[in-house]
Design an enzyme around this catalytic site. Sequence first.
Site, PDB file in Angstrom:
ATOM      1  N   LYS A 237       0.893  -1.369   0.046  1.00 20.95           N
ATOM      2  CA  LYS A 237       0.113  -0.038  -0.140  1.00 20.95           C
ATOM      3  C   LYS A 237       0.827   1.412   0.045  1.00 20.95           C
ATOM      4  O   LYS A 237       2.102   1.134   0.380  1.00 20.95           O
ATOM      5  CB  LYS A 237      -0.937  -0.061   1.230  1.00 20.95           C
TER       6      LYS A 237
ATOM      7  N   TYR B  50      15.726  29.506  10.028  1.00 20.10           N
ATOM      8  CA  TYR B  50      14.381  30.210  10.357  1.00 20.10           C
ATOM      9  C   TYR B  50      14.459  30.156  11.996  1.00 20.10           C
ATOM     10  O   TYR B  50      14.655  29.071  12.784  1.00 20.10           O
ATOM     11  CB  TYR B  50      13.133  29.630   9.771  1.00 20.10           C
TER      12      TYR B  50
END
Length: 347
Positions: free
Chosen positions: A35, A243
């Site tokens: 999957k 950041y």
Amino acid sequence: MTAPLRLRIDLDALAANWRWFARMSASARTGAAVKADGYGLGAREVVGRLAEEGCRDFFFTTYDEIAAFGAVPDGLTFYALHGFRDGDGLRAGVVPILNTAAQVARWREVAPDLRCDVKVDTGMNRLGFGWKDFDPSILGGLQLGTLHSHLACADDVDDPLNEAQLGRFRALVAQVGPPAASLASSGGICLGGDYHFDLTRPGLGLYGGIPNAAAAGHVRPVVSVQAQILQVRDMEVGDSAGYGATWTAQRRTRLATVNIGYADGYLRGFSVPGPAKGGSASAGGETFPVAGRVSMDMTIFDIGAADLGEGDWLDMTYDLPTASAQSGLSQYELLTGLGHRYQRDYA
Ligand SMILES: *Cc1c(COP(=O)(O)O)cnc(C)c1O
């Protein structure tokens, strides 16, 4: 044109891992969960290689996901774990695992003469008929193949819910008398022969993840990640980086900005300082920690005095258990989150 980040996928290691889970599964057939595009590594390549090893049973989520794969190769069975939805069309080689009364009714209307599987939930309370009030008469007239259930705590060999679910599933199998039964994923296989029944469904372990303590030392890594340095700069004590300026140089050092970020699945959990230990990468036998926050397309590493420059490559620490501890992400997320910007090399 080449990408500045590479994913190496070792199909021999994948095959070796499948063989290990197949040996562990003893007389039970061993399938493979593919999957989410083979846990992010490429369902086509994974199915192709495991079919060569003798794997015949492949677990997808939906018909949609199977349609994206294409026709089911001869001799293989693709299972739809999420069952048969309104609007799904029959596909050759696909067996739905029916989970609800509405799915059973839909299937009975469309294909009562074709094989279907059924899942009963034995305590995870996620998907499948509830074990407490399961009425086998709902299966009347269906061509039942395999009865399935799924363990909630197979990542912990000592969790008492494993045995509780096993007991409930055994009682259901005795009551329903299906042609075959299936309970174990990677972790369940490692819990021992009682859990194997007729068919096992390993996923994570095939891709190099360690499902629980019993598998440690037996599973080979499948994925390795490399990213290229974009720029290197010198830092003085007190200079900050990234950041939020969350990282500050405590000594003179050099920083390398590398072409990988959270858009590539290198999520902000790898930041230093961050919610967990923080990520690392290596080159020439030396290991370098992340410096500051991971950003969308770039991550900064503290490379100290290492002789590295623009265009050099770093090997990301992406051994799944280690990277999981570094980032606080699960091994599953580390695989399925890998983005689409990698050059993928299958070896
Ligand atoms: C994903 C899944 C598996 C495979 O589980 P792993 O932990 O990756 O081995 C098996 N069975 C079901 C029902 C699943 O959803």
